[in-house]
Scaffold this active site. Structure first.
Site, PDB file in Angstrom:
ATOM      1  N   GLY A 107       0.813  -1.210   0.000  1.00 25.00           N
ATOM      2  CA  GLY A 107       0.000   0.000   0.000  1.00 25.00           C
ATOM      3  C   GLY A 107       0.851   1.266   0.000  1.00 25.00           C
ATOM      4  O   GLY A 107       0.494   2.265  -0.620  1.00 25.00           O
ATOM      5  N   THR A 108       1.979   1.219   0.693  1.00 21.55           N
ATOM      6  CA  THR A 108       2.825   2.417   0.798  1.00 21.55           C
ATOM      7  C   THR A 108       3.388   2.794  -0.568  1.00 21.55           C
ATOM      8  O   THR A 108       3.342   3.973  -0.967  1.00 21.55           O
ATOM      9  CB  THR A 108       3.967   2.167   1.802  1.00 21.55           C
ATOM     10  OG1 THR A 108       3.381   1.790   3.057  1.00 21.55           O
ATOM     11  CG2 THR A 108       4.831   3.396   1.981  1.00 21.55           C
ATOM     12  N   SER A 135      -3.513  -3.477  -0.372  1.00 23.01           N
ATOM     13  CA  SER A 135      -2.369  -4.179   0.206  1.00 23.01           C
ATOM     14  C   SER A 135      -2.785  -5.623   0.466  1.00 23.01           C
ATOM     15  O   SER A 135      -3.853  -5.867   1.038  1.00 23.01           O
ATOM     16  CB  SER A 135      -1.968  -3.495   1.510  1.00 23.01           C
ATOM     17  OG  SER A 135      -0.944  -4.236   2.136  1.00 23.01           O
ATOM     18  N   CYS A 177       3.171   1.198  16.210  1.00 17.86           N
ATOM     19  CA  CYS A 177       4.381   1.282  17.031  1.00 17.86           C
ATOM     20  C   CYS A 177       5.556   1.166  16.083  1.00 17.86           C
ATOM     21  O   CYS A 177       5.522   0.367  15.168  1.00 17.86           O
ATOM     22  CB  CYS A 177       4.486   0.101  17.983  1.00 17.86           C
ATOM     23  SG  CYS A 177       2.970  -0.281  18.828  1.00 17.86           S
TER      24      CYS A 177
HETATM   25  N1  PLP Z   1      -2.972   2.389   4.292  1.00 23.97           N
HETATM   26  C1  PLP Z   1      -3.538   1.897   5.406  1.00 23.97           C
HETATM   27  C2  PLP Z   1      -4.893   2.366   5.820  1.00 23.97           C
HETATM   28  C3  PLP Z   1      -2.854   0.940   6.165  1.00 23.97           C
HETATM   29  O1  PLP Z   1      -3.422   0.469   7.271  1.00 23.97           O
HETATM   30  C4  PLP Z   1      -1.579   0.520   5.736  1.00 23.97           C
HETATM   31  C5  PLP Z   1      -0.810  -0.452   6.531  1.00 23.97           C
HETATM   32  O2  PLP Z   1      -0.942  -0.553   7.725  1.00 23.97           O
HETATM   33  C6  PLP Z   1      -1.050   1.058   4.556  1.00 23.97           C
HETATM   34  C7  PLP Z   1      -1.770   1.995   3.865  1.00 23.97           C
HETATM   35  C8  PLP Z   1       0.302   0.641   4.055  1.00 23.97           C
HETATM   36  O3  PLP Z   1       0.230  -0.629   3.451  1.00 23.97           O
HETATM   37  P1  PLP Z   1       1.536  -1.548   3.343  1.00 23.97           P
HETATM   38  O4  PLP Z   1       1.793  -2.113   4.691  1.00 23.97           O
HETATM   39  O5  PLP Z   1       1.130  -2.627   2.356  1.00 23.97           O
HETATM   40  O6  PLP Z   1       2.632  -0.713   2.815  1.00 23.97           O
END
Ligand code: PLP
Length: 402
Positions: free
Chosen positions: A72-73, A198, A323
């Site tokens: 997701g990032t 993700s 955390c």
């Molecule tokens: N967006 C949300 C709402 C999330 O909860 C997270 C991860 O905790 C992310 C984006 C990031 O995803 P990833 O861990 O696949 O990089």
């Protein structure tokens, strides 16, 4: 005596589904680069394309709208890069409760950043959005509003925000990382231009995700090289991760009804928390929420101490905010909701999954009430300055065996 473990931290990461583990194992037994033209390469290519179809189907997008990323990032960073460079976006209006993946990508995107406030339930203020969209001369705007919040589970009025953005000539990004697999997600019905996914939140291995990008929109890659993923994201594909993501997506679609049972468990948890500790505060309680998420606190607790005690009792849960290196950071989500610091500091998030049971919930509530007493005792030397909650003490000493 071994302590039984209960994993209740699915919003951090979900257990890998057996179907995903099998799909990964099958890929690991093969050799083949999806870009190679020989039979082995074509077989790897087919695995990637089958997974793309499965992920697209789960969110009702077209397969060609899915670009696999490392999570997701990366999808957030890619989305903002492409929005700026291919769509001519100059300004981003993002909700105050977005995940750091979006907040920090925005802060470093070169776009002008404006923040959309939320109300005390954590819901985006659409009247404020109307004001922010009425900004002649500010240039093309992208609105970022997540579908469901990772800390509170609160579900945002994304379709309404999209309609407003469209009417104002703005574009719309929604972070569906926590929503997918936990509520129906329909990319077309939502009307967003781009969406973040993700895999590990729905049972794939970690390190795989996707950007969904409306197919008629121009695009510009962030990572350049061999031109994989239709030139949108270069680098040899993470074929095992992609296969796992596809299998997890198929399993999540099949298990969609399980969320009714999970909602019952979550409601049982919250009822038991209130019975044990009448002054417990459940954040976002009056808003529509994901079925699996509960974030709660009682005055004067310290989440860091609570987490340690709960862990020793066998429970894997989180503090209100992520955390890093074992330290609990202040929750920008609770701050945005106007939660007083002495309450926010003790917030614990329980996020349930398919394997959790009622017995685990009951044990957890007893443990939390007892831990609250211990945490207060432990922290009294540090002096929090927060008011004591007599009801926590009473509940723990009467209802809960030591
Ligand atoms: N967006 C949300 C709402 C999330 O909860 C997270 C991860 O905790 C992310 C984006 C990031 O995803 P990833 O861990 O696949 O990089």
């Amino acid at each position: 005596m071994t302590i039984e473990r209960a994993y209740m931290d699915h919003n951090a990461t979900a257990p890998v589904r057996p179907e995903a583990a099998e799909a990964v194992a099958r890929v690991l037994a093969l050799t083949g680069n999806p870009s190679s033209v020989h039979a082995e390469g074509r077989a790897a290519h087919k695995i990637v394309e089958d997974a793309r179809v499965a992920v697209a189907a789960l969110v009702k997008a077209k397969p060609a709208e899915i670009t696999f990323t490392s999570g997701g990032t990366e999808a957030a960073n890619l989305a903002l890069h492409a929005a700026r460079n291919a769509l001519g976006i100059r300004r981003i209006v993002l909700s105050s409760v977005e995940h750091d993946a979006v907040r920090l990508a925005a802060a470093h995107s070169g776009l002008e950043v404006e923040v959309l406030p939320v109300d005390e339930n954590g819901i985006a203020d659409l009247a404020a959005l109307a004001g922010l969209l009425d900004a002649p001369g500010k240039g093309r705007t992208l609105v970022a509003l997540m579908l469901a919040n990772n800390e509170t589970g609160v579900i945002q009025p994304v379709a309404e925000a999209v309609a407003m953005a469209r009417a104002a000539g703005a574009f719309m990004l929604t972070d569906a990382v926590q929503a997918v697999g936990r509520m129906p997600v329909d990319f077309v019905a939502l009307g967003a231009d781009m969406m973040l996914l993700s895999g590990h939140k729905l049972g794939s291995p970690q390190g795989i995700g996707a950007l969904v990008w409306r197919d008629e929109l121009a695009f510009e890659p962030l990572i350049r090289g061999g031109g994989q993923e239709l030139r949108r994201r270069s680098g040899t594909e993470n074929v095992p991760g992609i296969a796992g993501f596809g299998a997890a997506a198929r399993a999540a679609a099949r298990d969609a009804d399980a969320y009714t049972r999970i909602a019952e468990l979550r409601d049982a948890l919250e009822a038991a928390l209130k019975a044990a500790v009448p002054d417990v505060r459940i954040f976002g309680e009056n808003a529509p929420r994901l079925a699996n998420t509960s974030l709660f606190s009682s005055a004067g607790l310290n989440a860091e101490t609570l987490l340690m005690i709960l862990d020793l009792d066998g429970f894997a849960v989180s503090a209100g905010s992520a955390c890093s290196s074992g330290k609990v950071a202040r929750s920008h989500v609770l701050e945005a909701m106007g939660v007083e610091p002495h309450l926010a500091k003790g917030a614990i998030r329980v996020s349930l999954g398919l394997a959790n049971t009622r017995a685990e919930i009951e044990r957890f509530v007893q443990s939390w009430a007892r831990a609250a007493v211990k945490a207060r005792a432990h922290d009294s030397g540090v002096k929090t300055g927060a008011p004591e909650s007599a009801s926590v003490r009473a509940a723990a000493s009467s209802a809960v065996p030591a």
